[in-house]
Design a protein around this motif. Structure first.
Motif, PDB file in Angstrom:
ATOM      1  N   THR A  84       4.412  -9.795  19.132  1.00 52.42           N
ATOM      2  CA  THR A  84       4.472  -9.121  17.462  1.00 52.42           C
ATOM      3  C   THR A  84       3.514  -9.392  16.457  1.00 52.42           C
ATOM      4  O   THR A  84       2.711  -9.959  16.707  1.00 52.42           O
ATOM      5  CB  THR A  84       5.937  -9.482  17.033  1.00 52.42           C
ATOM      6  OG1 THR A  84       6.133 -11.244  17.307  1.00 52.42           O
ATOM      7  CG2 THR A  84       7.065  -9.179  17.754  1.00 52.42           C
ATOM      8  N   LYS A  85       3.825  -8.744  15.094  1.00 51.21           N
ATOM      9  CA  LYS A  85       2.307  -9.247  14.505  1.00 51.21           C
ATOM     10  C   LYS A  85       2.777  -9.903  13.495  1.00 51.21           C
ATOM     11  O   LYS A  85       3.888 -10.587  13.277  1.00 51.21           O
ATOM     12  CB  LYS A  85       2.622  -7.741  12.907  1.00 51.21           C
ATOM     13  CG  LYS A  85       2.820  -6.016  13.123  1.00 51.21           C
ATOM     14  CD  LYS A  85       1.926  -5.725  13.891  1.00 51.21           C
ATOM     15  CE  LYS A  85       2.310  -4.468  14.867  1.00 51.21           C
ATOM     16  NZ  LYS A  85       0.976  -3.633  15.454  1.00 51.21           N
ATOM     17  N   TYR A 101       5.090  -6.000   0.085  1.00 51.33           N
ATOM     18  CA  TYR A 101       3.865  -6.509   0.275  1.00 51.33           C
ATOM     19  C   TYR A 101       3.912  -7.801   1.493  1.00 51.33           C
ATOM     20  O   TYR A 101       2.841  -7.984   1.805  1.00 51.33           O
ATOM     21  CB  TYR A 101       2.754  -6.091  -0.281  1.00 51.33           C
ATOM     22  CG  TYR A 101       2.221  -5.085  -1.188  1.00 51.33           C
ATOM     23  CD1 TYR A 101       1.904  -3.551  -0.260  1.00 51.33           C
ATOM     24  CD2 TYR A 101       2.688  -4.326  -1.790  1.00 51.33           C
ATOM     25  CE1 TYR A 101       1.758  -2.829  -0.754  1.00 51.33           C
ATOM     26  CE2 TYR A 101       2.560  -3.230  -2.660  1.00 51.33           C
ATOM     27  CZ  TYR A 101       2.287  -2.390  -2.147  1.00 51.33           C
ATOM     28  OH  TYR A 101       2.119  -0.902  -2.402  1.00 51.33           O
ATOM     29  N   LEU A 102       5.384  -8.356   2.070  1.00 50.37           N
ATOM     30  CA  LEU A 102       5.283  -8.910   2.606  1.00 50.37           C
ATOM     31  C   LEU A 102       5.757  -8.774   3.659  1.00 50.37           C
ATOM     32  O   LEU A 102       7.187  -7.906   3.747  1.00 50.37           O
ATOM     33  CB  LEU A 102       6.216  -9.748   1.324  1.00 50.37           C
ATOM     34  CG  LEU A 102       5.983 -10.401   0.062  1.00 50.37           C
ATOM     35  CD1 LEU A 102       7.095 -11.411  -0.269  1.00 50.37           C
ATOM     36  CD2 LEU A 102       4.478 -12.011   0.620  1.00 50.37           C
ATOM     37  N   ASP A 103       5.739 -10.397   4.712  1.00 51.65           N
ATOM     38  CA  ASP A 103       6.349  -9.054   5.920  1.00 51.65           C
ATOM     39  C   ASP A 103       7.819 -10.658   5.753  1.00 51.65           C
ATOM     40  O   ASP A 103       8.541  -9.782   6.783  1.00 51.65           O
ATOM     41  CB  ASP A 103       6.115 -10.483   6.942  1.00 51.65           C
ATOM     42  CG  ASP A 103       3.985  -9.511   7.591  1.00 51.65           C
ATOM     43  OD1 ASP A 103       4.460  -8.125   7.553  1.00 51.65           O
ATOM     44  OD2 ASP A 103       3.464  -9.322   6.824  1.00 51.65           O
ATOM     45  N   LEU A 116      -1.164  -7.227  11.052  1.00 54.45           N
ATOM     46  CA  LEU A 116      -0.174  -7.344  10.484  1.00 54.45           C
ATOM     47  C   LEU A 116       0.428  -6.454  10.758  1.00 54.45           C
ATOM     48  O   LEU A 116       0.284  -4.600  10.682  1.00 54.45           O
ATOM     49  CB  LEU A 116      -0.547  -7.249   8.654  1.00 54.45           C
ATOM     50  CG  LEU A 116      -1.258  -8.624   8.129  1.00 54.45           C
ATOM     51  CD1 LEU A 116      -1.841  -8.959   7.603  1.00 54.45           C
ATOM     52  CD2 LEU A 116      -0.329 -10.548   8.859  1.00 54.45           C
ATOM     53  N   ALA A 117       2.170  -5.804   9.893  1.00 51.38           N
ATOM     54  CA  ALA A 117       2.282  -4.727  10.056  1.00 51.38           C
ATOM     55  C   ALA A 117       1.798  -4.213   9.104  1.00 51.38           C
ATOM     56  O   ALA A 117       1.223  -4.117   8.078  1.00 51.38           O
ATOM     57  CB  ALA A 117       4.257  -5.086  10.025  1.00 51.38           C
ATOM     58  N   LYS A 118       2.131  -2.589   9.368  1.00 53.97           N
ATOM     59  CA  LYS A 118       1.623  -1.640   7.778  1.00 53.97           C
ATOM     60  C   LYS A 118       2.896  -0.553   7.558  1.00 53.97           C
ATOM     61  O   LYS A 118       3.572  -0.380   8.547  1.00 53.97           O
ATOM     62  CB  LYS A 118       0.465  -0.741   9.023  1.00 53.97           C
ATOM     63  CG  LYS A 118      -0.790  -0.739   9.815  1.00 53.97           C
ATOM     64  CD  LYS A 118      -1.104   0.054   9.905  1.00 53.97           C
ATOM     65  CE  LYS A 118      -2.835  -0.627  10.729  1.00 53.97           C
ATOM     66  NZ  LYS A 118      -2.619  -0.896  12.338  1.00 53.97           N
ATOM     67  N   PHE A 119       3.017  -0.556   6.416  1.00 44.75           N
ATOM     68  CA  PHE A 119       3.979  -0.264   5.823  1.00 44.75           C
ATOM     69  C   PHE A 119       4.268   1.443   5.088  1.00 44.75           C
ATOM     70  O   PHE A 119       2.650   1.221   5.004  1.00 44.75           O
ATOM     71  CB  PHE A 119       4.268  -1.246   5.165  1.00 44.75           C
ATOM     72  CG  PHE A 119       4.780  -2.929   5.421  1.00 44.75           C
ATOM     73  CD1 PHE A 119       5.792  -2.903   6.375  1.00 44.75           C
ATOM     74  CD2 PHE A 119       4.299  -3.840   4.953  1.00 44.75           C
ATOM     75  CE1 PHE A 119       6.361  -4.069   6.930  1.00 44.75           C
ATOM     76  CE2 PHE A 119       4.778  -5.373   5.122  1.00 44.75           C
ATOM     77  CZ  PHE A 119       5.871  -5.162   5.780  1.00 44.75           C
TER      78      PHE A 119
END
Lengths: 210, 257
Positions: free
Chosen positions: B3-4, B47-49, B254-257
């Motif tokens: 996972t990221k 911009y937060l996970d 990190l995840a790319k939203f």
């Protein structure tokens, strides 16, 4: 414009409700397990966190298994299962071998291998979209979604031609989302996956709720 | 794939206000409405996970007010939310989950009641329970810090303590450096490296983030799963967006939203 979140005591419905409101503030959202009310709405959400067997037991307690099958298969009521709610769309789960799921999508749910990564699978991960013939992932820019689970549906080969789907790899390859006509399921939580997640809920609502 | 990694913001709640911490002294920043109307927290949250919300001065009297704020926040952010402060038993945890929390954070309860920690973990599962530790570093040794008494606890070894959290079934560990807390000087890489070497759970680190440059070296530490900042004023406007883009450019996963 009315949708129901099926309330059977399994899951964080607060966030899902907020996400639907965010997508369309006009929609009337009811939390219910009453057959009459479920019959009257445009579409259904089946959320769920927890144990497969416990969830099936709860659904049985409200006589929802046969009722939902009929509503979805014969009356074509759109249904969106999330996380455990998606697992319940399948026939069965190793988590509780004697409990039968809704059987709306062919296949079973099994536990993740323990290697190389820790189970549960928790956090954002990337999905791979296999076919774009469905509507779920239209106009979704990102492929990263938020997962929390230890079991997953992995029998991709059992999905028939009516299904579009995406997959994800975490120790095992599994079905991350599935769309069989008006039956939608995501193993990830769209209500916890930023704008892309909201986009999926929006796609469902735009298609099925007028 | 694994996972990221995660970029996390911590909102500190104190008697009706959200605060910014400066070496464990709290500075009032604003109320909920200010946070969302003037500060546009919804935009920042994109911009937060994950979001952490902590009641820094919990009491039986303010629990409901705090959770009412949590409920409002949860309906405006579409990411996992972890709640901490004042969770002493399964009933408190249940209230937190019913207010929309995805996880609860336990800190002093690990020292006060292992039985209650265990009960909460049994009911809600490891993935929903975070063990949190404030620590102070003196001469390269990291001590548990007890903010209730404003002192370090010399009776418990931090490594053993983290091991105990693992055995209890906590899903992840959040460590907060008291030395760096609120300073904006950057994360304390040395102590994080020490703790990372023996912590087998996903590690969330907090304390010291003040600018973009502070995140990258911290995320590069292998077992650091998440960087947490509570520094509201340093990350206003587009700052967190820039942090996120900067980290993605640096190939932080990190995840790319």
């Amino acid at each position: 414009m009315k949708i129901a979140i099926i309330d059977y005591g399994m899951g964080n419905i607060h966030s899902l409700k907020a996400a639907i409101k965010e997508v369309n503030p006009e929609i009337d959202i009811i939390l219910t397990n009453e057959h009459k009310s479920l019959n009257r709405v445009d579409a259904l959400f089946l959320p769920g966190v927890g144990h497969f067997g416990a969830a099936v037991e709860k659904l049985q307690q409200y006589s929802l298994i046969e009722f939902l099958r009929e509503l979805v298969l014969e009356k074509n009521k759109p249904l969106f299962g999330i996380c455990l709610g998606m697992q319940l769309l399948f026939d069965s789960s190793d988590e509780s071998p004697n409990s039968k799921g809704l059987g709306l999508i062919e296949g079973s749910v099994t536990k993740f291998k323990n290697e190389p990564y820790k189970v549960p699978h928790i956090g954002f991960n990337t999905i791979t979209v296999n076919s774009r013939n469905g509507d779920m992932l239209n106009n979704i820019d990102s492929n990263d979604f938020y997962f929390v689970h230890s079991y997953a549906a992995k029998e991709i080969d059992k999905l028939n031609d009516n299904c579009s789907y995406s997959r994800c790899l975490y120790n095992d390859e599994f079905i991350a989302s599935v769309e069989k006509k008006h039956i939608w399921g995501t193993q990830f939580h769209p209500e916890k996956s930023q704008r892309s997640g909201l986009g999926i809920i929006k796609n469902f609502i735009n298609k099925y709720v007028d | 794939m694994s996972t990221k990694k995660r970029l996390i913001f911590a909102l500190l709640y104190n008697e009706g206000h959200f605060c910014q911490s400066r070496n464990f002294r709290l500075q009032k920043v604003g109320m909920y409405d200010w946070l969302f109307n003037n500060y546009n927290f919804s935009h920042i949250a994109e911009y937060l996970d994950e979001l952490v919300v902590i009641n820094v001065n919990p009491s039986d009297q303010n629990e409901d007010d705090f959770l009412a704020q949590v409920k409002k926040i949860v309906s405006k952010v579409f990411i996992p939310v972890a709640i901490g402060g004042g969770i002493k038993n399964v009933d408190n945890a249940k209230k937190a989950f019913n207010s929309g929390a995805d996880k609860v954070i336990l800190n002093s309860l690990v020292r006060e009641s292992i039985i209650d920690c265990k009960k909460i973990i049994d009911v809600y599962g490891s993935q929903s329970v975070v063990g949190s530790i404030d620590y102070k570093t003196i001469d390269n040794t990291d001590y548990i810090y007890d903010w209730k008494y404003n002192t370090i606890n010399q009776n418990i070894d931090l490594q053993e303590y983290i091991k105990k959290c693992e055995d209890l079934g906590f899903g992840e560990i959040l460590i907060n450096s008291v030395n760096r807390d609120g300073t904006g000087f950057g994360y304390d890489i040395d102590s994080i490296n020490r703790i990372e070497s023996y912590c087998n759970l996903p590690l969330m680190v907090m304390g010291g983030a003040g600018s973009l440059n502070h995140f990258k070296p911290t995320f590069k530490i292998p077992n650091v799963d998440a960087c947490v900042t509570a520094n509201l004023l340093n990350f206003i406007g587009d700052a967190l967006q820039n942090v996120r883009h900067g980290l993605l450019e640096e190939k932080i996963d990190l995840a790319k939203f």
